[in-house]
Scaffold this motif. Structure first.
Motif, PDB file in Angstrom:
ATOM      1  N   PHE A 126       0.886  -1.246   0.007  1.00  0.00           N
ATOM      2  CA  PHE A 126       0.102   0.008   0.037  1.00  0.00           C
ATOM      3  C   PHE A 126       0.842   1.218   0.099  1.00  0.00           C
ATOM      4  CE2 PHE A 126      -2.437   3.316   1.794  1.00  0.00           C
ATOM      5  CZ  PHE A 126      -3.798   3.161   1.465  1.00  0.00           C
ATOM      6  N   ASP A 127       1.132   1.634  -1.107  1.00  0.00           N
ATOM      7  CA  ASP A 127       1.825   2.908  -1.438  1.00  0.00           C
ATOM      8  C   ASP A 127       1.175   4.206  -1.374  1.00  0.00           C
ATOM      9  OD1 ASP A 127       3.352   5.173  -2.483  1.00  0.00           O
ATOM     10  OD2 ASP A 127       5.058   3.490  -2.954  1.00  0.00           O
ATOM     11  N   PHE A 128       1.187   4.824  -0.416  1.00  0.00           N
ATOM     12  CA  PHE A 128       0.610   6.164  -0.074  1.00  0.00           C
ATOM     13  C   PHE A 128       0.482   7.069  -1.325  1.00  0.00           C
ATOM     14  CE2 PHE A 128       1.173   5.083   4.117  1.00  0.00           C
ATOM     15  CZ  PHE A 128       0.063   5.467   4.772  1.00  0.00           C
ATOM     16  N   ALA A 129       1.530   7.214  -2.218  1.00  0.00           N
ATOM     17  CA  ALA A 129       1.442   7.981  -3.420  1.00  0.00           C
ATOM     18  C   ALA A 129       0.753   7.264  -4.430  1.00  0.00           C
ATOM     19  CB  ALA A 129       3.120   8.085  -3.722  1.00  0.00           C
ATOM     20  N   LYS A 130       0.985   5.898  -4.787  1.00  0.00           N
ATOM     21  CA  LYS A 130       0.257   5.165  -5.938  1.00  0.00           C
ATOM     22  C   LYS A 130      -1.408   5.214  -5.667  1.00  0.00           C
ATOM     23  CE  LYS A 130       4.273   2.530  -7.602  1.00  0.00           C
ATOM     24  NZ  LYS A 130       4.370   3.522  -8.728  1.00  0.00           N
ATOM     25  N   VAL A 131      -1.700   5.119  -4.541  1.00  0.00           N
ATOM     26  CA  VAL A 131      -3.278   4.674  -4.308  1.00  0.00           C
ATOM     27  C   VAL A 131      -3.849   5.857  -4.649  1.00  0.00           C
ATOM     28  CG1 VAL A 131      -2.888   2.810  -2.591  1.00  0.00           C
ATOM     29  CG2 VAL A 131      -3.250   5.138  -1.773  1.00  0.00           C
ATOM     30  N   VAL A 132      -3.237   6.896  -4.806  1.00  0.00           N
ATOM     31  CA  VAL A 132      -4.025   8.275  -4.941  1.00  0.00           C
ATOM     32  C   VAL A 132      -3.563   8.677  -6.462  1.00  0.00           C
ATOM     33  CG1 VAL A 132      -4.468   9.087  -2.832  1.00  0.00           C
ATOM     34  CG2 VAL A 132      -2.405   9.847  -3.873  1.00  0.00           C
ATOM     35  N   GLU A 133      -2.803   8.193  -7.045  1.00  0.00           N
ATOM     36  CA  GLU A 133      -2.354   8.478  -8.576  1.00  0.00           C
ATOM     37  C   GLU A 133      -3.541   8.396  -9.462  1.00  0.00           C
ATOM     38  OE1 GLU A 133       0.311   5.604 -10.851  1.00  0.00           O
ATOM     39  OE2 GLU A 133       1.848   7.011  -9.795  1.00  0.00           O
ATOM     40  N   ALA A 134      -3.437   9.547 -10.250  1.00  0.00           N
ATOM     41  CA  ALA A 134      -4.605   9.469 -11.462  1.00  0.00           C
ATOM     42  C   ALA A 134      -4.102   8.973 -12.605  1.00  0.00           C
ATOM     43  CB  ALA A 134      -5.044  10.954 -11.802  1.00  0.00           C
ATOM     44  N   SER A 135      -4.216   7.304 -12.843  1.00  0.00           N
ATOM     45  CA  SER A 135      -3.511   6.662 -13.811  1.00  0.00           C
ATOM     46  C   SER A 135      -4.274   5.387 -14.021  1.00  0.00           C
ATOM     47  CB  SER A 135      -2.176   6.402 -13.779  1.00  0.00           C
ATOM     48  OG  SER A 135      -1.936   5.420 -12.766  1.00  0.00           O
ATOM     49  N   LYS A 136      -4.253   4.792 -15.249  1.00  0.00           N
ATOM     50  CA  LYS A 136      -4.919   3.426 -15.474  1.00  0.00           C
ATOM     51  C   LYS A 136      -4.231   2.502 -14.464  1.00  0.00           C
ATOM     52  CE  LYS A 136      -5.457  -0.163 -19.119  1.00  0.00           C
ATOM     53  NZ  LYS A 136      -5.196  -0.523 -20.430  1.00  0.00           N
ATOM     54  N   ASP A 137      -3.107   2.524 -14.074  1.00  0.00           N
ATOM     55  CA  ASP A 137      -2.383   1.689 -13.056  1.00  0.00           C
ATOM     56  C   ASP A 137      -2.869   1.591 -11.681  1.00  0.00           C
ATOM     57  OD1 ASP A 137      -0.690   0.898 -15.399  1.00  0.00           O
ATOM     58  OD2 ASP A 137       0.883   2.438 -14.738  1.00  0.00           O
ATOM     59  N   ASN A 138      -3.728   2.691 -11.255  1.00  0.00           N
ATOM     60  CA  ASN A 138      -4.332   2.699 -10.051  1.00  0.00           C
ATOM     61  C   ASN A 138      -5.993   2.376 -10.270  1.00  0.00           C
ATOM     62  OD1 ASN A 138      -5.482   3.303  -7.675  1.00  0.00           O
ATOM     63  ND2 ASN A 138      -5.049   5.376  -7.805  1.00  0.00           N
ATOM     64  N   PRO A 139      -6.144   0.889  -9.820  1.00  0.00           N
ATOM     65  CA  PRO A 139      -7.528   0.540 -10.247  1.00  0.00           C
ATOM     66  C   PRO A 139      -8.672   1.208  -9.392  1.00  0.00           C
ATOM     67  CG  PRO A 139      -5.934  -1.231  -9.581  1.00  0.00           C
ATOM     68  CD  PRO A 139      -5.298   0.138  -9.111  1.00  0.00           C
ATOM     69  N   VAL A 140      -8.382   2.146  -8.366  1.00  0.00           N
ATOM     70  CA  VAL A 140      -9.128   2.779  -7.765  1.00  0.00           C
ATOM     71  C   VAL A 140      -9.814   4.042  -8.442  1.00  0.00           C
ATOM     72  CG1 VAL A 140      -9.643   4.226  -5.547  1.00  0.00           C
ATOM     73  CG2 VAL A 140      -8.106   2.296  -5.389  1.00  0.00           C
ATOM     74  N   PHE A 141      -8.633   4.716  -9.072  1.00  0.00           N
ATOM     75  CA  PHE A 141      -8.965   5.724  -9.664  1.00  0.00           C
ATOM     76  C   PHE A 141      -9.942   5.434 -10.975  1.00  0.00           C
ATOM     77  CE2 PHE A 141      -7.547   8.371 -13.702  1.00  0.00           C
ATOM     78  CZ  PHE A 141      -8.085   9.597 -13.155  1.00  0.00           C
ATOM     79  N   TYR A 142      -9.183   4.306 -11.777  1.00  0.00           N
ATOM     80  CA  TYR A 142      -9.780   3.938 -12.836  1.00  0.00           C
ATOM     81  C   TYR A 142     -11.071   3.674 -12.996  1.00  0.00           C
ATOM     82  CZ  TYR A 142      -8.874   1.815 -17.566  1.00  0.00           C
ATOM     83  OH  TYR A 142      -8.874   1.392 -18.980  1.00  0.00           O
ATOM     84  N   VAL A 143     -11.608   2.760 -12.002  1.00  0.00           N
ATOM     85  CA  VAL A 143     -13.139   2.576 -11.829  1.00  0.00           C
ATOM     86  C   VAL A 143     -13.684   3.866 -11.359  1.00  0.00           C
ATOM     87  CG1 VAL A 143     -14.763   1.157 -10.413  1.00  0.00           C
ATOM     88  CG2 VAL A 143     -12.522   0.249 -11.194  1.00  0.00           C
ATOM     89  N   GLN A 144     -13.550   4.719 -10.640  1.00  0.00           N
ATOM     90  CA  GLN A 144     -14.200   5.882 -10.266  1.00  0.00           C
ATOM     91  C   GLN A 144     -14.310   6.890 -11.505  1.00  0.00           C
ATOM     92  OE1 GLN A 144     -15.713   6.254  -7.497  1.00  0.00           O
ATOM     93  NE2 GLN A 144     -14.553   6.154  -5.770  1.00  0.00           N
ATOM     94  N   TYR A 145     -13.171   6.815 -12.237  1.00  0.00           N
ATOM     95  CA  TYR A 145     -12.994   7.920 -13.349  1.00  0.00           C
ATOM     96  C   TYR A 145     -14.108   7.314 -14.337  1.00  0.00           C
ATOM     97  CZ  TYR A 145     -11.089  10.715 -17.100  1.00  0.00           C
ATOM     98  OH  TYR A 145     -10.725  11.565 -18.041  1.00  0.00           O
ATOM     99  N   CYS A 146     -14.253   5.973 -14.385  1.00  0.00           N
ATOM    100  CA  CYS A 146     -15.350   5.579 -15.311  1.00  0.00           C
ATOM    101  C   CYS A 146     -16.823   6.149 -14.872  1.00  0.00           C
ATOM    102  CB  CYS A 146     -15.365   3.855 -15.423  1.00  0.00           C
ATOM    103  SG  CYS A 146     -16.980   3.280 -16.114  1.00  0.00           S
ATOM    104  N   HIS A 147     -17.070   6.130 -13.715  1.00  0.00           N
ATOM    105  CA  HIS A 147     -18.478   6.441 -13.127  1.00  0.00           C
ATOM    106  C   HIS A 147     -18.269   8.176 -13.355  1.00  0.00           C
ATOM    107  CE1 HIS A 147     -21.639   7.438 -10.592  1.00  0.00           C
ATOM    108  NE2 HIS A 147     -22.071   6.667 -10.932  1.00  0.00           N
ATOM    109  N   ALA A 148     -17.148   8.548 -13.033  1.00  0.00           N
ATOM    110  CA  ALA A 148     -17.248  10.062 -13.285  1.00  0.00           C
ATOM    111  C   ALA A 148     -17.459  10.546 -14.658  1.00  0.00           C
ATOM    112  CB  ALA A 148     -15.951  10.740 -12.449  1.00  0.00           C
TER     113      ALA A 148
END
Length: 589
Positions: free
Chosen positions: A449-471
């Motif tokens: 759990f890397d504090f920098a990577k989990v908030v990264e706005a990129s395809k490599d960050n699944p959290v962002f990728y899914v949230q960005y789809c809905h947004a």
């Protein structure tokens, strides 16, 4: 549009479930005709997408799994089954592949119907009745009540909570339970640690925290509260006068802290069971009596320890549970030589209590408890199966999470009382990031759990990728509304192959839910959402090079309405999946 509403069942089901019923009906027809013997078990028959989308829309292994018990050739049975399946007007082709798999191709209207079903069911799309209302007890977190929640507890907490939500969505009645280990030696250590802070609050110089006590500053307020309530009554009193009182108050304070920490993650348990109360109520003794009555506990001697035996080791007669009858390596003591309960004895009684009111049990444990899995499974099998079929019981092991900052491990010291609390992490990156990240890998796999990577706005960050789809869906619908367009199901027949491929992907959600619930694996929902997001983003990117593929085509209102309807339903499926995981669907990023 001529093929949108070809066939309706009395209760409209999701497409994969609908065709599972179609295949079942075709097998019934073969039984009636005498082609297939009656009474064959069909539990292994599946209806799923083919591995290669080029092979069709749906695939079934029915002929493969039923041919042998039917005493026939798989391809021969497949040929007979294909003849039945081709009678359904939604099937444009039924083809036999390999030794007997069957691939089905459907009219586009079948998939467009599914899009309409997503819209009609909304937040209930994917909800299942497969659980049949059976009661499943899910016990998770159950951290020792000796301090605040830290990141070592986080993954199991999220996995357990998401699993509980998943099972509820799949039609089970779920009891979320937390087992408070408040009867062991660690809570006496907690009481002594609090007594030190109590004396400190009274103005005494307690010096450095002695080795063996809990050094964390989180106990300071507990000591202060006790000082305010009791003054110096217990400052010089013997331990016997205050130990029980301080233990009770300290555990209560720690549980208040733990509940607050869990609430930051959106986690709330239905039941908090106390080990101390369990023992005070005589539950372990009752379990022992029941086990003796069923010849599952006897008085015997443990085997000598393997390897070099200590000089002071002596064989001692103890009450032993016959766990070897149920696959364990050796029989296990339920009491110590002084008559007190072993951890196993107390856990055995606790599971006995849970099994009285539940149809199935699931425990979420840290991987460091792997060594006790066999014995507790043996105990539950014994306790629930002595007079019938054992109740289903699963233990899911969760690996620890390594915290990183910019790729470097975060240093922690349990001895010094320095650790990263769950509350600190949630406040830094947010509940949704923490919850989704914990489900992006199988729980038995190591996780960073890397504090920098989990908030990264990129395809490599699944959290962002899914949230960005809905947004993106929300942004598109807002933009369309501003230009006078709205989702419209009237012209769905205008959707082409690329759009149908996205519908096929979204339509898998109900079967993913049922499969994930059956396997007790909520991470499958996270994996599916990433794949659906990837499909949505891929279609979106088509419009970057081809304006005719954009969701909003200004000179074609009918096509725009159909594509907006598609986008809205993709957004609905993403919301439903995120709701199971306890993650908010972001409307803008």
């Amino acid at each position: 549009m001529t093929d949108l509403h070809i066939s309706k069942s009395p209760v409209q089901r999701a497409l994969f479930a609908e065709f599972a019923a179609v295949i079942d009906a075709a097998l019934n027809a073969l039984e009636t005709a005498g082609t297939l013997p009656g009474g064959l078990a069909r539990g292994a028959v599946t209806t799923e997408p083919p591995r290669d989308p080029a092979h069709g829309d749906l695939a079934t292994n029915a002929a493969m799994v039923l041919a042998k018990p039917a005493g026939t050739n798989p391809r021969a049975l497949a040929t007979a089954l294909v003849a039945e399946l081709e009678k359904d007007p939604r099937v444009t082709a039924a083809e036999i592949a390999g030794p007997g798999f069957i691939n089905l191709r459907l009219v586009p209207g079948a998939w467009l119907d599914e899009l309409g079903l997503i819209s009609a069911l909304g937040a209930d799309y994917g909800r299942s009745t497969v659980g049949g209302g059976s009661i499943v007890n899910v016990e998770y977190v159950s951290a020792n009540p000796t301090g605040p929640m830290h990141m070592g507890h986080c993954r199991g907490a999220v996995v357990g909570d998401a699993l509980a939500s998943l099972l509820d969505f799949a039609g089970h009645k779920v009891v979320r339970e937390y087992y408070i280990n408040d009867a062991g030696g660690q809570v006496d250590v907690l009481a002594r640690s609090v007594h030190l802070r109590y004396r400190e609050a009274l103005g005494q110089d307690v010096g450095a925290i002695p080795e063996g006590l809990y050094p964390g500053d989180y106990l300071v307020p507990v000591g202060q509260a006790l000082a305010a309530e009791f003054g110096d009554r217990y400052a010089a009193a013997p331990e016997a006068d205050w130990l029980v009182l301080f233990r009770t108050r300290a555990v209560a304070a720690m549980m208040d802290m733990i509940r607050a920490d869990l609430a930051l993650l959106g986690i709330h348990h239905d039941v908090f069971s106390s080990e101390a109360e369990l023992q005070a109520a005589g539950k372990p003794a009752a379990a022992e009596a029941w086990l003796r009555e069923h010849d599952l506990v006897y008085d015997g001697q443990l085997e000598a320890p393997k390897g070099k035996v200590a000089d002071d080791w002596e064989p001692v007669e103890l009450p032993l549970f016959r766990s070897t009858r149920f696959g364990d390596d050796q029989d296990r003591p339920i009491r110590k030589s002084d008559g007190s309960w072993t951890y196993f004895g107390a856990d055995l009684a606790y599971h006995f209590q849970k099994a009285e009111t539940a149809d199935a049990l699931v425990d979420i444990w840290g991987a460091d408890h792997a060594g006790t899995v066999k014995r507790i499974k043996a105990a539950v099998a014994a306790l629930t199966g002595a007079q019938g079929k054992p109740k289903p019981f699963e233990i899911k092991l969760v690996q620890m999470v390594q915290l990183l900052r910019d790729g470097q491990p975060v240093k922690m010291s349990k001895r010094a009382g320095t650790f990263v609390t769950l509350a600190d992490v949630v406040r830094e990156v947010g509940k949704d990031v923490v919850r989704f990240t914990m489900l992006t890998r199988k729980p038995d796999a190591q996780m960073d759990f890397d504090f920098a990577k989990v908030v990264e706005a990129s395809k490599d960050n699944p959290v962002f990728y899914v949230q960005y789809c809905h947004a993106r869906v929300c942004s598109t619908l807002r933009k369309a509304a501003g230009e006078g367009f709205a989702p419209n199901a009237a012209e769905l027949a205008l959707l082409g192959d690329e759009e149908l491929a996205l519908i096929r992907l979204a339509a898998q959600f109900p079967r993913i839910v049922e499969g994930a619930a059956a396997a007790r694996e909520p991470h499958r929902i996270a994996f599916f959402l990433y794949d659906l997001a990837a499909g949505f983003h891929a279609y979106w990117n088509l419009g970057n090079d081809r304006p005719d593929k954009r969701y909003i085509v200004a000179d074609n209102p009918a096509l725009t309405g159909a594509r907006l309807f598609l986008a809205a339903q993709v957004g609905q499926v993403v919301r439903n999946g995120l709701a199971i995981l306890g993650v908010t669907a972001a409307e803008e990023l």
